[in-house]
Design a protein around this motif. Structure first.
Motif, PDB file in Angstrom:
ATOM      1  N   ILE A   1       0.501  -1.267  -0.118  1.00  0.00           N
ATOM      2  CA  ILE A   1      -0.345  -0.147   0.008  1.00  0.00           C
ATOM      3  C   ILE A   1       0.741   1.215   0.368  1.00  0.00           C
ATOM      4  CG2 ILE A   1      -1.683  -1.239   1.657  1.00  0.00           C
ATOM      5  CD1 ILE A   1      -1.026   0.623   3.405  1.00  0.00           C
ATOM      6  N   ILE A   2       0.461   2.360  -0.257  1.00  0.00           N
ATOM      7  CA  ILE A   2       0.548   3.472  -0.459  1.00  0.00           C
ATOM      8  C   ILE A   2       0.830   3.651   1.947  1.00  0.00           C
ATOM      9  CG2 ILE A   2       0.629   6.123  -0.424  1.00  0.00           C
ATOM     10  CD1 ILE A   2      -0.603   5.976  -3.262  1.00  0.00           C
ATOM     11  N   LEU A   3       2.392   3.752   2.045  1.00  0.00           N
ATOM     12  CA  LEU A   3       2.281   3.807   3.869  1.00  0.00           C
ATOM     13  C   LEU A   3       1.433   5.098   4.134  1.00  0.00           C
ATOM     14  CD1 LEU A   3       5.547   2.550   3.523  1.00  0.00           C
ATOM     15  CD2 LEU A   3       3.965   1.287   4.413  1.00  0.00           C
ATOM     16  N   PRO A   4       0.766   5.428   5.357  1.00  0.00           N
ATOM     17  CA  PRO A   4       0.561   6.160   6.037  1.00  0.00           C
ATOM     18  C   PRO A   4       1.645   7.272   6.320  1.00  0.00           C
ATOM     19  CG  PRO A   4       0.051   4.375   6.671  1.00  0.00           C
ATOM     20  CD  PRO A   4       1.059   3.582   6.167  1.00  0.00           C
ATOM     21  N   SER A   5       3.228   6.957   6.560  1.00  0.00           N
ATOM     22  CA  SER A   5       4.741   8.201   6.753  1.00  0.00           C
ATOM     23  C   SER A   5       4.245   9.072   5.602  1.00  0.00           C
ATOM     24  CB  SER A   5       5.681   6.962   6.756  1.00  0.00           C
ATOM     25  OG  SER A   5       6.087   6.376   5.770  1.00  0.00           O
ATOM     26  N   LEU A   6       3.853   8.276   3.825  1.00  0.00           N
ATOM     27  CA  LEU A   6       4.462   9.748   3.040  1.00  0.00           C
ATOM     28  C   LEU A   6       3.248  10.133   3.218  1.00  0.00           C
ATOM     29  CD1 LEU A   6       4.840   7.518  -0.145  1.00  0.00           C
ATOM     30  CD2 LEU A   6       6.254   7.436   1.716  1.00  0.00           C
ATOM     31  N   GLY A   7       2.240  10.336   4.466  1.00  0.00           N
ATOM     32  CA  GLY A   7       1.103  11.609   4.898  1.00  0.00           C
ATOM     33  C   GLY A   7       1.852  13.169   5.080  1.00  0.00           C
ATOM     34  N   SER A   8       3.235  12.619   5.492  1.00  0.00           N
ATOM     35  CA  SER A   8       4.207  13.444   5.959  1.00  0.00           C
ATOM     36  C   SER A   8       5.064  14.641   5.154  1.00  0.00           C
ATOM     37  CB  SER A   8       5.823  14.074   7.148  1.00  0.00           C
ATOM     38  OG  SER A   8       6.228  12.375   6.209  1.00  0.00           O
ATOM     39  N   LEU A   9       4.817  14.075   3.302  1.00  0.00           N
ATOM     40  CA  LEU A   9       5.699  14.579   2.497  1.00  0.00           C
ATOM     41  C   LEU A   9       4.361  15.318   2.280  1.00  0.00           C
ATOM     42  CD1 LEU A   9       7.188  11.874   1.159  1.00  0.00           C
ATOM     43  CD2 LEU A   9       8.264  12.235   2.554  1.00  0.00           C
ATOM     44  N   ARG A  10       4.088  16.098   2.920  1.00  0.00           N
ATOM     45  CA  ARG A  10       3.243  18.382   2.105  1.00  0.00           C
ATOM     46  C   ARG A  10       3.950  18.582   1.317  1.00  0.00           C
ATOM     47  NH1 ARG A  10      -1.307  18.111   5.228  1.00  0.00           N
ATOM     48  NH2 ARG A  10      -1.794  16.491   6.915  1.00  0.00           N
ATOM     49  N   GLY A  11       5.362  18.801   0.711  1.00  0.00           N
ATOM     50  CA  GLY A  11       5.496  19.700  -0.185  1.00  0.00           C
ATOM     51  C   GLY A  11       5.547  19.231  -1.275  1.00  0.00           C
ATOM     52  N   LEU A  12       5.374  17.684  -1.444  1.00  0.00           N
ATOM     53  CA  LEU A  12       5.431  17.201  -3.140  1.00  0.00           C
ATOM     54  C   LEU A  12       5.001  18.221  -3.821  1.00  0.00           C
ATOM     55  CD1 LEU A  12       4.599  13.389  -2.398  1.00  0.00           C
ATOM     56  CD2 LEU A  12       6.694  14.457  -3.731  1.00  0.00           C
ATOM     57  N   GLN A  13       5.662  17.772  -5.132  1.00  0.00           N
ATOM     58  CA  GLN A  13       4.780  18.810  -6.254  1.00  0.00           C
ATOM     59  C   GLN A  13       4.330  17.978  -7.584  1.00  0.00           C
ATOM     60  OE1 GLN A  13       6.792  22.553  -8.098  1.00  0.00           O
ATOM     61  NE2 GLN A  13       7.784  22.556  -5.719  1.00  0.00           N
ATOM     62  N   GLU A  14       5.144  16.534  -7.120  1.00  0.00           N
ATOM     63  CA  GLU A  14       4.896  15.725  -8.732  1.00  0.00           C
ATOM     64  C   GLU A  14       5.112  14.645  -7.659  1.00  0.00           C
ATOM     65  OE1 GLU A  14       6.967  15.453 -12.412  1.00  0.00           O
ATOM     66  OE2 GLU A  14       6.216  18.159 -12.676  1.00  0.00           O
ATOM     67  N   LEU A  15       3.806  13.074  -7.478  1.00  0.00           N
ATOM     68  CA  LEU A  15       4.192  11.828  -7.439  1.00  0.00           C
ATOM     69  C   LEU A  15       3.620  11.479  -8.505  1.00  0.00           C
ATOM     70  CD1 LEU A  15       5.118   9.792  -5.228  1.00  0.00           C
ATOM     71  CD2 LEU A  15       1.958  10.317  -4.431  1.00  0.00           C
ATOM     72  N   ASP A  16       4.360  10.480  -8.870  1.00  0.00           N
ATOM     73  CA  ASP A  16       4.699   9.341  -9.566  1.00  0.00           C
ATOM     74  C   ASP A  16       4.845   7.921  -9.989  1.00  0.00           C
ATOM     75  OD1 ASP A  16       4.065   7.816 -12.092  1.00  0.00           O
ATOM     76  OD2 ASP A  16       4.885   8.933 -13.633  1.00  0.00           O
ATOM     77  N   LEU A  17       2.939   6.849  -8.959  1.00  0.00           N
ATOM     78  CA  LEU A  17       3.779   5.695  -8.868  1.00  0.00           C
ATOM     79  C   LEU A  17       3.536   4.404  -9.693  1.00  0.00           C
ATOM     80  CD1 LEU A  17       2.511   6.627  -5.198  1.00  0.00           C
ATOM     81  CD2 LEU A  17       5.303   6.192  -5.846  1.00  0.00           C
ATOM     82  N   SER A  18       3.057   5.276 -11.442  1.00  0.00           N
ATOM     83  CA  SER A  18       2.978   4.604 -12.041  1.00  0.00           C
ATOM     84  C   SER A  18       3.407   3.378 -12.306  1.00  0.00           C
ATOM     85  CB  SER A  18       2.788   5.310 -13.385  1.00  0.00           C
ATOM     86  OG  SER A  18       3.898   5.693 -14.021  1.00  0.00           O
ATOM     87  N   ASN A  19       3.274   2.188 -12.925  1.00  0.00           N
ATOM     88  CA  ASN A  19       3.253   1.050 -13.582  1.00  0.00           C
ATOM     89  C   ASN A  19       4.600   0.253 -12.516  1.00  0.00           C
ATOM     90  OD1 ASN A  19       2.678   0.783 -16.143  1.00  0.00           O
ATOM     91  ND2 ASN A  19       3.688   2.730 -16.021  1.00  0.00           N
ATOM     92  N   ASN A  20       3.329  -0.521 -11.065  1.00  0.00           N
ATOM     93  CA  ASN A  20       4.047  -0.723  -9.858  1.00  0.00           C
ATOM     94  C   ASN A  20       2.936  -2.089 -10.101  1.00  0.00           C
ATOM     95  OD1 ASN A  20       6.763  -0.272  -9.499  1.00  0.00           O
ATOM     96  ND2 ASN A  20       5.593   1.478  -9.259  1.00  0.00           N
ATOM     97  N   ASN A  21       3.177  -2.726  -8.915  1.00  0.00           N
ATOM     98  CA  ASN A  21       2.011  -3.611  -8.076  1.00  0.00           C
ATOM     99  C   ASN A  21       1.798  -3.541  -7.358  1.00  0.00           C
ATOM    100  OD1 ASN A  21       2.869  -5.487 -10.437  1.00  0.00           O
ATOM    101  ND2 ASN A  21       4.179  -6.037  -9.360  1.00  0.00           N
ATOM    102  N   LEU A  22       1.258  -1.771  -6.828  1.00  0.00           N
ATOM    103  CA  LEU A  22       0.665  -1.549  -5.870  1.00  0.00           C
ATOM    104  C   LEU A  22      -0.763  -1.333  -5.593  1.00  0.00           C
ATOM    105  CD1 LEU A  22       2.225   1.786  -5.853  1.00  0.00           C
ATOM    106  CD2 LEU A  22       3.179  -0.257  -4.243  1.00  0.00           C
ATOM    107  N   SER A  23      -1.508  -2.139  -3.946  1.00  0.00           N
ATOM    108  CA  SER A  23      -2.588  -2.263  -4.235  1.00  0.00           C
ATOM    109  C   SER A  23      -2.868  -1.559  -3.405  1.00  0.00           C
ATOM    110  CB  SER A  23      -2.608  -3.480  -3.720  1.00  0.00           C
ATOM    111  OG  SER A  23      -1.639  -4.079  -2.428  1.00  0.00           O
TER     112      SER A  23
END
Length: 211
Positions: free
Chosen positions: A28-50
Motif C-alpha cells: 500500500i501507499i504507506l501512511p508515513s508518506l503523509g508527511s511529504l506535504r511539499g510534494l509537487q509531483e508524485l508518480d507511482l505508475s506501473n508498479n504492483n501497488l494495491s
C-alpha cells in the motif's frame, strides 16, 4: 526495484518530486508518506501497488501531478485536492476503482445511493417532487365540487387579494422557467389544476414541463 515502498521516505519532508514508476513495488501507499506535504509531483505508475488511495493526498496543496496508473489500487477515489482535477491526476489501469469525480467515469461505489431511478421500461424516470400542499390546487378553489363529507367544512373562497397574489406567484414561476434556467423550459399545459397551493395560499406551478 521491488518490495514495499520504504517507510523512511516519510522523513524526507522537503521532498518535492518523487518518481518511482516502472518498478515492482508492492503493498500500500504507506501512511508515513503523509508527511511529504511539499510534494509537487508524485508518480507511482506501473508498479504492483494495491490498497486504497490515502485521503492525505487530498490535502497536498502543492501537488500538481499525480500518476497512480497501472497498479492494483481499489476502492473509492477521493474527490478533493488534486483528485478533483482530471488533467493533473492519472488513475487508469486500476480496474477496482469506484466513485471519484464524474469526469473519471468510474462505476458507483456499492455504498453510494443511486440519485436516478428507472421506470418500468428501464428508462430514466423523471419527476418533480413537491412538498405536500395542504390547500390542494387552484381548480378546487375556483370550481369546488360538492362532496358528502363537506357539510361541516368551511366553504372555500379566494379573495381578490388571494387571486392577485396567486397570479403573481404563477407569473414569477413562469418567468423563472423561461428566462432564468440554464436550459429554458416551457410549460405546455398550464391550467388551474396544476397550480398547487400551500398553507399560506402561495401558488406553485406543478406538472411535468417539456424542454
Amino acid at each position: 526495484m521491488f518490495g514495499k515502498i520504504p517507510a523512511s521516505l516519510g522523513s524526507c519532508v522537503k521532498l518535492e518530486f518523487l518518481d518511482i514508476r516502472r518498478n515492482l513495488f508492492q503493498g500500500i501507499i504507506l501512511p508515513s508518506l503523509g508527511s511529504l506535504r511539499g510534494l509537487q509531483e508524485l508518480d507511482l505508475s506501473n508498479n504492483n501497488l494495491s490498497g486504497q488511495i490515502p485521503n492525505f493526498l487530498e490535502h497536498f496543496v502543492y501537488l500538481k501531478f499525480l500518476n497512480l496508473s497501472h497498479n492494483h489500487f481499489e476502492g473509492e477515489v477521493p474527490i478533493e485536492g488534486i483528485l478533483k482535477n482530471k488533467s493533473e491526476t492519472f488513475i487508469m489501469g486500476n480496474d477496482k476503482f469506484c466513485g471519484g469525480i464524474p469526469k473519471f467515469q468510474l462505476p458507483k461505489c456499492k455504498h453510494e445511493k443511486s440519485k436516478k431511478s428507472v421506470d418500468y421500461r428501464g428508462h430514466d424516470f423523471k419527476a418533480l417532487v413537491y412538498e405536500f400542499t395542504k390547500n390542494g390546487n387552484l381548480e378546487e378553489w375556483l370550481h369546488p365540487t360538492p362532496r358528502v363529507d363537506d357539510a361541516h367544512e368551511e366553504k372555500r373562497n379566494l379573495s381578490i387579494f388571494n387571486r392577485l397574489n396567486i397570479a403573481i406567484d404563477v407569473a414569477n414561476a413562469l418567468d423563472y422557467l423561461h428566462n432564468h434556467c440554464q436550459t429554458p423550459i416551457v410549460h405546455c399545459d398550464l391550467k388551474p389544476s396544476y397550480v398547487l397551493l400551500n398553507d399560506e395560499l402561495i401558488g406553485h406551478v406543478g406538472e411535468i414541463p417539456s424542454q
